[in-house]
Write a protein that holds these residues in place. Sequence first.
Motif, short mmCIF file in Angstrom:
data_model
loop_
_atom_site.label_atom_id
_atom_site.label_comp_id
_atom_site.label_asym_id
_atom_site.label_seq_id
_atom_site.Cartn_x
_atom_site.Cartn_y
_atom_site.Cartn_z
N PRO A 101 65.18 -16.21 8.90
CA PRO A 101 65.74 -16.29 10.43
C PRO A 101 65.96 -15.50 11.26
N LEU A 102 65.14 -15.10 12.35
CA LEU A 102 66.15 -14.04 13.40
C LEU A 102 66.21 -14.25 14.29
N PRO A 103 67.68 -14.79 14.71
CA PRO A 103 68.46 -15.58 15.46
C PRO A 103 68.32 -14.90 17.00
N SER A 104 68.06 -13.10 16.94
CA SER A 104 67.54 -12.14 18.11
C SER A 104 66.96 -12.88 19.33
N ILE A 105 65.48 -13.16 18.93
CA ILE A 105 64.56 -13.16 19.49
C ILE A 105 65.08 -15.09 19.75
N GLN A 106 64.10 -14.89 21.00
CA GLN A 106 65.36 -15.90 21.79
C GLN A 106 64.01 -17.23 22.53
N GLY A 107 63.79 -17.69 22.91
CA GLY A 107 62.95 -18.64 23.17
C GLY A 107 63.02 -19.94 24.18
N THR A 108 61.45 -21.04 24.29
CA THR A 108 61.86 -22.48 24.41
C THR A 108 60.49 -23.03 24.48
N TRP A 109 60.29 -23.83 24.46
CA TRP A 109 58.30 -24.36 24.12
C TRP A 109 58.61 -26.02 24.92
#
Length: 502
Positions: free
Chosen positions: A422-430
């Motif tokens: 997992p890479l929690p630093s990459i954020q986003g929504t869909w």
Amino acid sequence: MKRVLLLWLCFGSTTALAAPTEPWFEKGSVLVETPEGGAYYGLDTQRRIGCEGRLCLWHVVQSLGPCFYGLCTNQQMVLSDLEGRFLGAAYDLDAWASNSLRFIDAEHVEVVTQGRNEPFNIPADGMDPTQVSWQVLKVAPDGSRFTQAPSPMPKWTKPAARRGKVQVVSKPPKSLPVDDALLARARALCRKDLRFIPVDYACRDGACLLLLSGVEPSPEVDTEDASPPAPDALKGPFCGLLVRGDELQSLGFDEEGIEVEVSSTAYALSGPVGARGSMEHMETLSRSRPGYMVFSDTVGAVVDGIRPYPVRSAHSKVAALALAPTVQAYTSAHVTWGGAGWKDADDLAFAWRLARVGEALAIHVEVHDDKVVPLGTGTGVHSDHVELTVQRSSASALKLGVLLAAGGKVEARDWTGEANTPLPSIQGTWRRRPQGYEMTLSLPLAGLGVTEPRSSLGFSLAVSDADARGKQETLMTHSGSLMFWTEYPPSIDEYRRHGSMD
């Protein structure tokens, strides 16, 4: 598929091609498959693409032998019966492009053409010149002809945003006189076998572009007093220089054959880089802003490739993405895996934009997908997702999987090699859309391993389709490079240092 074709036909009836193609074969001639590549040895080739019902689709290549760019050919798409007898339908193909042909069903064929103006010169423009065209042709029941069928393009619900404030465009600068001292220093940087006289001298914001035209020295003519040639007679040779205060810099287009078209806002440079030395446009320098290139505007632009992709920047995500060009993929030209499982643009198509906000990249992706399959359990490879690959160095690449998690969140994972971290630093929504889904991401450059200033970055963005959970079916991809210009368009110096970097 029948549903899609009925929709096309609602847009209007099919029509005959504007100029019927003249076939190379007599009707009834038998086509026989030949080894691919025969055209390189001066042989005509014939390849059967596939059959549907009583008809077979062929790609035939007629070798014209060596020509101005190695080998020239004519190419056609034709129809035969199951025994290979030519039935009369023929359609000319672009011999300089990549052509993909297939039956959609027994009554329609698809032609996808992808090209980059090769083998001709590709002028400096700032964006990828790749053009993808898509045609649907209706097949006569007896195989005697093709007729044009409606071929509607996908309509993106999030096209490149409209421009915000309208920029105030300054009046073009006036041409200024050139004093003797400056002219003497300029001539010292030009060719010594010609006597150069001023053509144009435009200045703005502390920078000037001085354009000189060379004439043969002659004892009968005093070239010191020669009048500049009229703009429509500018055939060169030329000497172009950038002037900043006491500093003079040659722009390096004083070679034989270079032509310059001067307008009130730009200098368009052409050279003998085309077929058999024909003149073709190479690059355009700004006259309104001396020292800078002229590139295509990215706002509202829609392109088919990212070789290169200019990364625009602003202080907010909305403002930055409003500047970014939209990249689209909706044909088989962008299917890089699972082509047999891809049906059409309703099955899978996508468009995206990317921009820089501070030390992070903002990405918006819109996906047309007739069946959205979010993340379940496991690695997520076999659910709908977006894949990003960043080439951090010649020996190091980072591969990311961005998954459609619960609650409208995205879950980014490092998929480099066998990893699934997992890479929690990459954020986003869909969120779901009527024709599929859309995703917005924020990717810190440091989280991608990009810690030093970069002029370019190898990059690919792919969308994976899984119409049934647990089975990855298709991958559509854009691959190329991101260009981080200091400004857009860049200065002449920056462009000359880094080129198109495709």
